[in-house]
Design a protein around this motif. Structure first.
Motif, PDB file in Angstrom:
ATOM      1  N   LEU A 114       0.822  -1.072  -0.135  1.00 49.24           N
ATOM      2  CA  LEU A 114      -0.023  -0.210   0.014  1.00 49.24           C
ATOM      3  C   LEU A 114       0.730   1.257  -0.146  1.00 49.24           C
ATOM      4  CD1 LEU A 114      -2.722   1.403   0.149  1.00 49.24           C
ATOM      5  CD2 LEU A 114      -2.562   1.078   2.874  1.00 49.24           C
ATOM      6  N   THR A 115       1.868   1.199   0.823  1.00 48.46           N
ATOM      7  CA  THR A 115       2.752   2.207   0.820  1.00 48.46           C
ATOM      8  C   THR A 115       3.434   2.843  -0.499  1.00 48.46           C
ATOM      9  OG1 THR A 115       3.238   1.975   3.065  1.00 48.46           O
ATOM     10  CG2 THR A 115       4.849   3.329   2.056  1.00 48.46           C
ATOM     11  N   HIS A 116       3.895   1.466  -1.187  1.00 48.59           N
ATOM     12  CA  HIS A 116       4.569   1.722  -2.404  1.00 48.59           C
ATOM     13  C   HIS A 116       3.636   2.224  -3.446  1.00 48.59           C
ATOM     14  CE1 HIS A 116       6.628   0.767  -6.169  1.00 48.59           C
ATOM     15  NE2 HIS A 116       7.771   0.743  -5.509  1.00 48.59           N
ATOM     16  N   ALA A 117       2.270   1.794  -3.384  1.00 50.72           N
ATOM     17  CA  ALA A 117       1.199   2.078  -4.534  1.00 50.72           C
ATOM     18  C   ALA A 117       0.992   3.566  -4.093  1.00 50.72           C
ATOM     19  CB  ALA A 117      -0.012   1.320  -4.218  1.00 50.72           C
ATOM     20  N   LEU A 118       0.759   4.214  -2.951  1.00 48.71           N
ATOM     21  CA  LEU A 118       0.523   5.671  -2.758  1.00 48.71           C
ATOM     22  C   LEU A 118       1.712   6.325  -3.217  1.00 48.71           C
ATOM     23  CD1 LEU A 118      -1.305   5.112   1.014  1.00 48.71           C
ATOM     24  CD2 LEU A 118      -2.432   5.559  -1.456  1.00 48.71           C
ATOM     25  N   ALA A 119       3.007   5.874  -2.755  1.00 46.31           N
ATOM     26  CA  ALA A 119       4.132   6.745  -3.101  1.00 46.31           C
ATOM     27  C   ALA A 119       4.166   6.775  -4.567  1.00 46.31           C
ATOM     28  CB  ALA A 119       5.528   5.799  -2.508  1.00 46.31           C
ATOM     29  N   ILE A 121       8.033   5.184  16.036  1.00 45.44           N
ATOM     30  CA  ILE A 121       8.146   4.728  14.785  1.00 45.44           C
ATOM     31  C   ILE A 121       9.099   3.542  14.432  1.00 45.44           C
ATOM     32  CG2 ILE A 121       8.003   5.297  12.329  1.00 45.44           C
ATOM     33  CD1 ILE A 121       7.420   8.028  13.568  1.00 45.44           C
ATOM     34  N   GLY A 122       9.975   3.415  15.027  1.00 51.64           N
ATOM     35  CA  GLY A 122      10.895   2.465  14.746  1.00 51.64           C
ATOM     36  C   GLY A 122      12.180   2.791  13.859  1.00 51.64           C
ATOM     37  N   PHE A 123      12.701   4.157  13.931  1.00 52.91           N
ATOM     38  CA  PHE A 123      13.928   4.447  13.433  1.00 52.91           C
ATOM     39  C   PHE A 123      15.225   4.017  14.220  1.00 52.91           C
ATOM     40  CE2 PHE A 123      10.739   7.189  11.121  1.00 52.91           C
ATOM     41  CZ  PHE A 123      11.232   6.793   9.808  1.00 52.91           C
ATOM     42  N   GLU A 124      15.097   3.871  15.342  1.00 59.21           N
ATOM     43  CA  GLU A 124      16.255   3.568  16.155  1.00 59.21           C
ATOM     44  C   GLU A 124      17.015   4.678  16.371  1.00 59.21           C
ATOM     45  OE1 GLU A 124      18.180  -0.254  15.672  1.00 59.21           O
ATOM     46  OE2 GLU A 124      16.164  -1.166  15.424  1.00 59.21           O
ATOM     47  N   PRO A 125      16.577   5.923  16.688  1.00 61.69           N
ATOM     48  CA  PRO A 125      17.685   7.226  16.726  1.00 61.69           C
ATOM     49  C   PRO A 125      18.702   7.214  17.791  1.00 61.69           C
ATOM     50  CG  PRO A 125      15.548   7.605  17.670  1.00 61.69           C
ATOM     51  CD  PRO A 125      15.343   5.966  17.138  1.00 61.69           C
ATOM     52  N   GLU A 126      19.699   7.646  17.273  1.00 57.52           N
ATOM     53  CA  GLU A 126      20.832   7.824  18.150  1.00 57.52           C
ATOM     54  C   GLU A 126      21.437   9.188  18.306  1.00 57.52           C
ATOM     55  OE1 GLU A 126      25.199   6.383  17.708  1.00 57.52           O
ATOM     56  OE2 GLU A 126      24.064   4.772  18.508  1.00 57.52           O
ATOM     57  N   ALA A 162      17.776   2.537  11.862  1.00 53.60           N
ATOM     58  CA  ALA A 162      16.903   1.606  11.125  1.00 53.60           C
ATOM     59  C   ALA A 162      15.823   2.328  10.376  1.00 53.60           C
ATOM     60  CB  ALA A 162      16.395   0.845  12.151  1.00 53.60           C
ATOM     61  N   CYS A 163      15.056   1.730   9.724  1.00 50.36           N
ATOM     62  CA  CYS A 163      14.014   2.597   9.033  1.00 50.36           C
ATOM     63  C   CYS A 163      12.788   1.594   8.607  1.00 50.36           C
ATOM     64  CB  CYS A 163      14.409   3.095   7.549  1.00 50.36           C
ATOM     65  SG  CYS A 163      13.023   4.074   6.768  1.00 50.36           S
ATOM     66  N   PRO A 164      11.775   1.550   9.136  1.00 52.19           N
ATOM     67  CA  PRO A 164      10.535   0.703   8.691  1.00 52.19           C
ATOM     68  C   PRO A 164      10.079   0.761   7.536  1.00 52.19           C
ATOM     69  CG  PRO A 164       9.914   2.471  10.270  1.00 52.19           C
ATOM     70  CD  PRO A 164      11.140   2.604  10.097  1.00 52.19           C
ATOM     71  N   PHE A 165      10.537   1.778   6.882  1.00 53.30           N
ATOM     72  CA  PHE A 165      10.242   1.858   5.191  1.00 53.30           C
ATOM     73  C   PHE A 165      11.338   1.820   4.301  1.00 53.30           C
ATOM     74  CE2 PHE A 165       7.661   4.558   8.259  1.00 53.30           C
ATOM     75  CZ  PHE A 165       6.169   4.041   8.049  1.00 53.30           C
ATOM     76  N   ARG A 166      12.405   1.238   4.840  1.00 54.14           N
ATOM     77  CA  ARG A 166      13.640   1.220   3.797  1.00 54.14           C
ATOM     78  C   ARG A 166      13.477   0.812   2.648  1.00 54.14           C
ATOM     79  NH1 ARG A 166      17.891   0.092   7.544  1.00 54.14           N
ATOM     80  NH2 ARG A 166      18.174   2.290   7.625  1.00 54.14           N
ATOM     81  N   ALA A 167      12.566  -0.096   2.073  1.00 56.97           N
ATOM     82  CA  ALA A 167      12.482  -0.595   0.906  1.00 56.97           C
ATOM     83  C   ALA A 167      11.887   0.332   0.139  1.00 56.97           C
ATOM     84  CB  ALA A 167      11.855  -1.971   0.839  1.00 56.97           C
TER      85      ALA A 167
END
Length: 226
Positions: free
Chosen positions: A95-100, A152-157, A168-173
């Protein structure tokens, strides 16, 4: 529940845009088709079509059958899309890919609309309210950004007073496939969160400074008021 290995195979197979088009041809066909037909529909060489079909078959997204015509010679191999349950995470990625992809058709590659979408996203987060008490040695929006990015899941530092590393990025692909759109959404999110804390500086985002690392540039060093 779909095994993680199967989900990973689907994700790997569908990471290729031409492969998704090959699968779409099979899904739209009422009958099994051969590699020549697929190649013509997608606009690739038949050898390339077979390559993609084999990958989709290995992932369990395509099945093959042999057409028995009764004639002598090599039998015709036909392919059909396999109806398979799609895991929730995989469905969200599609869905994310389709919208993007749709937004990416804009004249600017979708950056402006994507950034506005990220700003809207920031308005929906409750992180700013929960982080009203600025913890640690930092003031300003930095704790808000760290909390939101963690949730969100980016594992910020926090690397220093002006840089946050995203490990990290939950939307990396999706970001690799459509960086103008996906990374602009993240930039809008960052700027919206910063503004919610009264910061008028320009937060920046440097996507993929390394294959698995992005950097957030904060407007200025922020220290606790003495």
């Amino acid at each position: 529940m779909v095994p993680s290995t199967q989900s990973g195979a689907w994700h790997s197979a569908l990471a290729s845009e031409p492969r998704r088009r090959v699968l779409a041809v099979l899904e739209e066909s009422a009958h099994p088709v051969d590699a020549v037909t697929v190649a013509a529909a997608v606009g690739v060489h038949v050898t390339t079509a077979r390559f993609h079909l084999e990958h989709l078959e290995a992932a369990g997204l395509v099945s093959r059958e042999v057409a028995r015509s009764g004639r002598r010679g090599r039998p015709q191999v036909l392919f059909r899309a396999t109806v398979a349950p799609v895991p929730v995470g995989e469905a969200q990625q599609r869905l994310t890919h389709a919208l993007a992809s749709v937004i990416g058709d804009d004249s600017d590659g979708g950056r402006a609309r994507a950034e506005r979408a990220g700003e809207r996203w920031s308005e929906q987060l409750t992180t700013a309210a929960s982080a009203a008490e600025h913890d640690g040695a930092l003031a300003g929006p930095t704790p808000v950004l760290l909390r939101a990015l963690t949730e969100i899941g980016f594992e910020p530092e926090l690397r220093d007073e002006t840089t946050i590393a995203l490990l990290a990025c939950p939307f990396r692909a999706e970001a690799r496939a459509l960086p103008d759109v996906v990374c602009s959404v993240h930039l809008g999110l960052l700027r919206g969160l910063a503004r919610s804390e009264g910061d008028t500086g320009d937060v920046g985002l440097r996507p993929f400074v390394q294959p698995d690392l992005c950097l957030v540039d904060l407007p200025a060093a922020r220290r606790t008021a003495e």
